[in-house]
Scaffold this motif. Sequence first.
Motif, PDB file in Angstrom:
ATOM      1  N   GLY A   1       0.787  -1.229   0.000  1.00 41.66           N
ATOM      2  CA  GLY A   1       0.000   0.000   0.000  1.00 41.66           C
ATOM      3  C   GLY A   1       0.815   1.272   0.000  1.00 41.66           C
ATOM      4  N   PHE A   2       2.140   1.179  -0.020  1.00 41.72           N
ATOM      5  CA  PHE A   2       2.985   2.378  -0.048  1.00 41.72           C
ATOM      6  C   PHE A   2       3.071   2.942  -1.470  1.00 41.72           C
ATOM      7  CE2 PHE A   2       4.577   0.309   3.839  1.00 41.72           C
ATOM      8  CZ  PHE A   2       4.458   1.381   4.718  1.00 41.72           C
ATOM      9  N   ASN A   3       3.561   4.188  -1.552  1.00 43.67           N
ATOM     10  CA  ASN A   3       3.641   4.904  -2.821  1.00 43.67           C
ATOM     11  C   ASN A   3       4.994   4.708  -3.482  1.00 43.67           C
ATOM     12  OD1 ASN A   3       1.107   5.958  -2.204  1.00 43.67           O
ATOM     13  ND2 ASN A   3       1.957   7.858  -1.355  1.00 43.67           N
ATOM     14  N   VAL A   4       4.965   4.615  -4.811  1.00 42.09           N
ATOM     15  CA  VAL A   4       6.176   4.674  -5.631  1.00 42.09           C
ATOM     16  C   VAL A   4       5.979   5.851  -6.576  1.00 42.09           C
ATOM     17  CG1 VAL A   4       7.645   3.480  -7.277  1.00 42.09           C
ATOM     18  CG2 VAL A   4       6.497   2.178  -5.470  1.00 42.09           C
ATOM     19  N   THR A   5       6.767   6.920  -6.376  1.00 42.56           N
ATOM     20  CA  THR A   5       6.514   8.193  -7.037  1.00 42.56           C
ATOM     21  C   THR A   5       7.762   8.665  -7.761  1.00 42.56           C
ATOM     22  OG1 THR A   5       4.965   8.768  -5.268  1.00 42.56           O
ATOM     23  CG2 THR A   5       5.701  10.554  -6.688  1.00 42.56           C
ATOM     24  N   SER A   6       7.587   9.193  -8.973  1.00 45.71           N
ATOM     25  CA  SER A   6       8.697   9.762  -9.742  1.00 45.71           C
ATOM     26  C   SER A   6       8.644  11.280  -9.674  1.00 45.71           C
ATOM     27  CB  SER A   6       8.617   9.313 -11.197  1.00 45.71           C
ATOM     28  OG  SER A   6       9.552  10.017 -11.993  1.00 45.71           O
ATOM     29  N   ASN A   7       9.834  11.896  -9.761  1.00 43.24           N
ATOM     30  CA  ASN A   7       9.889  13.348  -9.862  1.00 43.24           C
ATOM     31  C   ASN A   7       9.780  13.814 -11.311  1.00 43.24           C
ATOM     32  OD1 ASN A   7      12.349  12.671 -10.955  1.00 43.24           O
ATOM     33  ND2 ASN A   7      13.564  14.058  -9.676  1.00 43.24           N
ATOM     34  N   GLY A   8       9.522  12.855 -12.229  1.00 41.84           N
ATOM     35  CA  GLY A   8       9.426  13.172 -13.647  1.00 41.84           C
ATOM     36  C   GLY A   8      10.629  12.713 -14.442  1.00 41.84           C
ATOM     37  N   THR A   9      11.737  12.409 -13.761  1.00 40.57           N
ATOM     38  CA  THR A   9      12.945  11.936 -14.452  1.00 40.57           C
ATOM     39  C   THR A   9      12.849  10.446 -14.738  1.00 40.57           C
ATOM     40  OG1 THR A   9      14.271  13.619 -13.349  1.00 40.57           O
ATOM     41  CG2 THR A   9      15.444  11.745 -14.292  1.00 40.57           C
ATOM     42  N   THR A  10      12.388   9.677 -13.770  1.00 40.99           N
ATOM     43  CA  THR A  10      12.247   8.229 -13.935  1.00 40.99           C
ATOM     44  C   THR A  10      11.019   7.941 -14.789  1.00 40.99           C
ATOM     45  OG1 THR A  10      13.185   7.970 -11.720  1.00 40.99           O
ATOM     46  CG2 THR A  10      12.139   6.045 -12.708  1.00 40.99           C
ATOM     47  N   THR A  11      11.206   7.229 -15.907  1.00 39.47           N
ATOM     48  CA  THR A  11      10.152   7.128 -16.911  1.00 39.47           C
ATOM     49  C   THR A  11       9.153   6.006 -16.649  1.00 39.47           C
ATOM     50  OG1 THR A  11      11.610   5.773 -18.282  1.00 39.47           O
ATOM     51  CG2 THR A  11      11.586   8.145 -18.704  1.00 39.47           C
ATOM     52  N   THR A  12       9.577   4.919 -16.007  1.00 36.05           N
ATOM     53  CA  THR A  12       8.718   3.751 -15.831  1.00 36.05           C
ATOM     54  C   THR A  12       8.728   3.324 -14.366  1.00 36.05           C
ATOM     55  OG1 THR A  12       9.277   3.012 -18.069  1.00 36.05           O
ATOM     56  CG2 THR A  12       8.253   1.400 -16.605  1.00 36.05           C
ATOM     57  N   GLY A  13       7.540   3.045 -13.842  1.00 39.02           N
ATOM     58  CA  GLY A  13       7.488   2.590 -12.463  1.00 39.02           C
ATOM     59  C   GLY A  13       8.055   1.187 -12.312  1.00 39.02           C
ATOM     60  N   PHE A  14       7.436   0.227 -13.022  1.00 39.93           N
ATOM     61  CA  PHE A  14       7.873  -1.172 -12.984  1.00 39.93           C
ATOM     62  C   PHE A  14       8.069  -1.646 -14.412  1.00 39.93           C
ATOM     63  CE2 PHE A  14       5.902  -0.495  -8.953  1.00 39.93           C
ATOM     64  CZ  PHE A  14       6.539  -1.335  -8.058  1.00 39.93           C
ATOM     65  N   ASN A  15       9.235  -2.208 -14.698  1.00 42.80           N
ATOM     66  CA  ASN A  15       9.545  -2.685 -16.036  1.00 42.80           C
ATOM     67  C   ASN A  15       9.867  -4.176 -15.994  1.00 42.80           C
ATOM     68  OD1 ASN A  15      10.117  -2.319 -18.902  1.00 42.80           O
ATOM     69  ND2 ASN A  15      12.247  -2.711 -18.343  1.00 42.80           N
TER      70      ASN A  15
END
Length: 336
Positions: A33-47
């Motif tokens: 239930g925790f968040n995985v958040t990008s600042n806009g630089t990281t393009t893909t959450g899970f690959n």
Amino acid sequence: LEAYKEIIENLFADQPGACFDFNQSHILFDCLGFNVTSNGTTTTGFNISNTATFSLSNITIQNCNIQNFSIGINVSSASNISLFNNNITNVTDGIWLNNTAGSVLENNTANATAGYGLFLTNSSNNTINNGNFSSNAGASSLYGIYLLSSKNNVLNNNRGTSDTGGIWLDSSSNNILTGNTGTVATAYGIILNSNSNNNILTNNTGTSNNYNGIVIYASSNNNVLTNNTGISSNYNAIVIYSSSNNNISGNTGTTGTVNGLLLDSNSNNNILINNTFSGALAIFIQTTSNNNFTNNTLIGNTGFEINGSTNILITNSSFLNTNWSIKAALGSNFSL
């Protein structure tokens, strides 16, 4: 199962590429239930993508809140992937399955800001249940759920929402859709397009405010539609266009303005049984042949209007609130 991975706090990704890039099979990854958040630089959450050096299968991603990526979850050339209870928001595209087989998606939500909520391309034998997929860029949105060149997939009780296409199948055959809802503002609620053949649709609802509710289009043949509902506020409820040998039974097409059913442009040898069509014109048949209507209920100012069509068989129709039961232009022929 070779590995169990979990995160125990919210994560913030600030490096290029993927936040989590898998190179091992047989993994259960739980975000708890925790968040995985990008600042806009990281393009893909899970690959999860096969490479020349490793082949991936049997990976589960669950209970993740994924935010601010270009793609929330990308699966490419992998098999037996499970995605459970993930919530994907503020992403360009939600979930991609590319050349992926035998995977299960259950209870996922993906809200795309420009692309697709859920995109399957060249993917087969996947099961998608109880998902909520949307694209929210107004008139420039893509589709809530999009299947391209994909076959033998099963979709149950999903919702696809967009301004341009709720649930869209392109060149996709032998899929089974049950209990899904496609909702749009301006285009197609649910569409089978461009040689999408031998699909089975049951108990689905396609709704469009300003265009067509449910559409079978462009040589999409041999489909079976049972107990579906097509709704349009301002255009056609259900459309069969340039498509043949479809079996349409127990469906309801309702529009406030135009046609409950439009059958057009060399759509031949279709069978329509026990349907209800309601509109200013309940059924409009144009430039078709050898279509069979049995035990249908027609509600509207005109029941059937037949134009440039031949060998139309109409049996045991019920006409409600109609001023004209059947209108036929010169050159058309039908039998009762």
